[in-house]
Motif scaffolding. Sequence first.
Motif, PDB file in Angstrom:
ATOM      1  N   GLY A 109      31.777 -15.929   9.792  1.00  0.00           N
ATOM      2  CA  GLY A 109      31.122 -14.689   9.413  1.00  0.00           C
ATOM      3  C   GLY A 109      31.715 -14.023   8.195  1.00  0.00           C
ATOM      4  N   GLY A 110      32.660 -14.703   7.526  1.00  0.00           N
ATOM      5  CA  GLY A 110      33.293 -14.107   6.359  1.00  0.00           C
ATOM      6  C   GLY A 110      32.343 -13.962   5.179  1.00  0.00           C
ATOM      7  N   ILE A 111      32.716 -13.085   4.255  1.00  0.00           N
ATOM      8  CA  ILE A 111      31.961 -12.876   3.016  1.00  0.00           C
ATOM      9  C   ILE A 111      32.956 -12.983   1.856  1.00  0.00           C
ATOM     10  CG2 ILE A 111      30.618 -11.250   1.636  1.00  0.00           C
ATOM     11  CD1 ILE A 111      29.623  -9.986   4.227  1.00  0.00           C
ATOM     12  N   PRO A 112      32.760 -13.903   0.913  1.00  0.00           N
ATOM     13  CA  PRO A 112      33.702 -14.047  -0.204  1.00  0.00           C
ATOM     14  C   PRO A 112      33.482 -12.991  -1.264  1.00  0.00           C
ATOM     15  CG  PRO A 112      31.908 -15.607  -0.455  1.00  0.00           C
ATOM     16  CD  PRO A 112      31.652 -14.879   0.846  1.00  0.00           C
ATOM     17  N   VAL A 113      34.560 -12.648  -1.972  1.00  0.00           N
ATOM     18  CA  VAL A 113      34.463 -11.683  -3.067  1.00  0.00           C
ATOM     19  C   VAL A 113      35.298 -12.183  -4.240  1.00  0.00           C
ATOM     20  CG1 VAL A 113      36.398 -10.284  -2.230  1.00  0.00           C
ATOM     21  CG2 VAL A 113      34.680  -9.246  -3.712  1.00  0.00           C
ATOM     22  N   GLU A 114      34.751 -12.026  -5.431  1.00  0.00           N
ATOM     23  CA  GLU A 114      35.472 -12.349  -6.666  1.00  0.00           C
ATOM     24  C   GLU A 114      36.301 -11.130  -7.044  1.00  0.00           C
ATOM     25  OE1 GLU A 114      35.680 -14.968  -8.634  1.00  0.00           O
ATOM     26  OE2 GLU A 114      34.124 -16.325  -7.897  1.00  0.00           O
ATOM     27  N   ARG A 115      37.603 -11.203  -6.819  1.00  0.00           N
ATOM     28  CA  ARG A 115      38.458 -10.051  -7.108  1.00  0.00           C
ATOM     29  C   ARG A 115      38.519  -9.794  -8.614  1.00  0.00           C
ATOM     30  NH1 ARG A 115      44.120 -10.418  -4.240  1.00  0.00           N
ATOM     31  NH2 ARG A 115      44.206 -12.359  -5.422  1.00  0.00           N
ATOM     32  N   GLY A 116      38.594  -8.503  -8.961  1.00  0.00           N
ATOM     33  CA  GLY A 116      38.704  -8.127 -10.352  1.00  0.00           C
ATOM     34  C   GLY A 116      37.393  -8.128 -11.102  1.00  0.00           C
ATOM     35  N   THR A 117      36.293  -8.316 -10.382  1.00  0.00           N
ATOM     36  CA  THR A 117      34.978  -8.318 -11.019  1.00  0.00           C
ATOM     37  C   THR A 117      34.032  -7.414 -10.236  1.00  0.00           C
ATOM     38  OG1 THR A 117      34.066 -10.176  -9.713  1.00  0.00           O
ATOM     39  CG2 THR A 117      35.350 -10.725 -11.694  1.00  0.00           C
ATOM     40  N   SER A 122      28.506 -10.057  -3.504  1.00  0.00           N
ATOM     41  CA  SER A 122      29.310  -9.683  -2.344  1.00  0.00           C
ATOM     42  C   SER A 122      28.960  -8.284  -1.858  1.00  0.00           C
ATOM     43  CB  SER A 122      30.797  -9.760  -2.698  1.00  0.00           C
ATOM     44  OG  SER A 122      31.591  -9.299  -1.617  1.00  0.00           O
ATOM     45  N   LEU A 123      28.758  -7.358  -2.801  1.00  0.00           N
ATOM     46  CA  LEU A 123      28.405  -5.986  -2.428  1.00  0.00           C
ATOM     47  C   LEU A 123      27.074  -5.945  -1.684  1.00  0.00           C
ATOM     48  CD1 LEU A 123      29.435  -4.128  -5.711  1.00  0.00           C
ATOM     49  CD2 LEU A 123      30.521  -3.870  -3.471  1.00  0.00           C
ATOM     50  N   ARG A 124      26.096  -6.706  -2.147  1.00  0.00           N
ATOM     51  CA  ARG A 124      24.791  -6.733  -1.483  1.00  0.00           C
ATOM     52  C   ARG A 124      24.904  -7.342  -0.093  1.00  0.00           C
ATOM     53  NH1 ARG A 124      21.613  -2.950  -3.574  1.00  0.00           N
ATOM     54  NH2 ARG A 124      21.308  -3.195  -5.837  1.00  0.00           N
ATOM     55  N   ARG A 125      25.704  -8.387   0.033  1.00  0.00           N
ATOM     56  CA  ARG A 125      25.884  -9.001   1.346  1.00  0.00           C
ATOM     57  C   ARG A 125      26.534  -8.020   2.315  1.00  0.00           C
ATOM     58  NH1 ARG A 125      27.951 -14.743  -1.281  1.00  0.00           N
ATOM     59  NH2 ARG A 125      25.918 -15.802  -1.227  1.00  0.00           N
ATOM     60  N   ALA A 126      27.535  -7.298   1.833  1.00  0.00           N
ATOM     61  CA  ALA A 126      28.184  -6.297   2.680  1.00  0.00           C
ATOM     62  C   ALA A 126      27.206  -5.175   3.042  1.00  0.00           C
ATOM     63  CB  ALA A 126      29.410  -5.729   1.969  1.00  0.00           C
ATOM     64  N   GLN A 127      26.420  -4.744   2.073  1.00  0.00           N
ATOM     65  CA  GLN A 127      25.427  -3.698   2.322  1.00  0.00           C
ATOM     66  C   GLN A 127      24.464  -4.115   3.428  1.00  0.00           C
ATOM     67  OE1 GLN A 127      22.702  -3.162  -0.923  1.00  0.00           O
ATOM     68  NE2 GLN A 127      21.583  -1.495   0.063  1.00  0.00           N
ATOM     69  N   MET A 161      30.710  -0.288  -1.216  1.00  0.00           N
ATOM     70  CA  MET A 161      30.042  -0.987  -0.115  1.00  0.00           C
ATOM     71  C   MET A 161      29.495   0.020   0.893  1.00  0.00           C
ATOM     72  SD  MET A 161      32.606  -4.156   0.765  1.00  0.00           S
ATOM     73  CE  MET A 161      32.973  -5.445  -0.429  1.00  0.00           C
ATOM     74  N   ALA A 162      30.359   0.988   1.263  1.00  0.00           N
ATOM     75  CA  ALA A 162      29.934   1.996   2.238  1.00  0.00           C
ATOM     76  C   ALA A 162      28.811   2.858   1.681  1.00  0.00           C
ATOM     77  CB  ALA A 162      31.127   2.869   2.630  1.00  0.00           C
ATOM     78  N   GLN A 163      28.904   3.190   0.400  1.00  0.00           N
ATOM     79  CA  GLN A 163      27.875   4.019  -0.227  1.00  0.00           C
ATOM     80  C   GLN A 163      26.538   3.294  -0.248  1.00  0.00           C
ATOM     81  OE1 GLN A 163      28.674   5.142  -4.349  1.00  0.00           O
ATOM     82  NE2 GLN A 163      27.904   7.194  -3.932  1.00  0.00           N
ATOM     83  N   MET A 164      26.551   2.014  -0.591  1.00  0.00           N
ATOM     84  CA  MET A 164      25.324   1.230  -0.621  1.00  0.00           C
ATOM     85  C   MET A 164      24.751   1.047   0.785  1.00  0.00           C
ATOM     86  SD  MET A 164      26.491  -1.603  -3.481  1.00  0.00           S
ATOM     87  CE  MET A 164      25.034  -2.651  -3.234  1.00  0.00           C
ATOM     88  N   GLY A 165      25.638   0.918   1.775  1.00  0.00           N
ATOM     89  CA  GLY A 165      25.188   0.747   3.153  1.00  0.00           C
ATOM     90  C   GLY A 165      24.890   2.045   3.860  1.00  0.00           C
TER      91      GLY A 165
END
Length: 242
Positions: A109-117, A122-127, A161-165
């Motif tokens: 169930g993990g979601i990968p994120v490109e750090r520093g970018t 990733s933001l949409r997936r978290a949302q 992420m929280a703001q988008m969700g």
Amino acid sequence: MKLFHSTYDEYYDAGVGEFPLPIRCVRNVALAIVWAFALCMWRARMEDERYMLERSDGKGTVIICNHTSMAEVVSICTYLWRRGRIFRPIFKSEFGSHRIVEWVFSRAGGIPVERGTADMKSLRRAQHALQRGEDVLIFPEGTRIRTDEQPVEVHGGFALMAQMGKTDITPMAVCGFRDITPAGKKVPRPKKCWMRAGEHVSFNDAPEGMKRRERSQWVEDLAVSRMYTLRDQLRAEHPGRF
């Protein structure tokens, strides 16, 4: 979704409830095993767990925590599983360079994120996960902090992420997990550890008149402050433990 032919992206984009039944069964069995192991090894229970369990609108929450050991990841994830929460850990995309690791993380169930970018994927997936009622677990420090002298860089993005969700942030902290693997050792030792949740941080708490970016930064700063306050409280209550 297909059991063997689905891509990693399909798992990252889908809700955990949409995973193939065999994958969900294996996931639950694996979580049950590591929960029993963690309970025997570290005996960490969530203090003030009402903050972790309160949900008023059916959405998930963004959980942030300080990071000292991979053991705390196990304890937090199995705690959420035991409480019936569906969780999506955010992990560094560098792990994706190992196919076996990415296969496991995607099915977990993990979601990968490109750090520093500005990783919008990733933001949409978290949302979408938050809107489905899934919790998103993230460690803003980005890496394990093994000593107090180690430079710490808090990575932003979780407030967005929280703001988008359209949901809140739940700060929490751990103490004692750094001590389970002494310097120069690789095998963890049984050690009592602690976890504590704190009061939610909501975008409604921000002062009026702020612009969107300012509001996001204000929420992010408050959430991180509460996370470290919880950590310092635990350290003060358990002297000599980190």
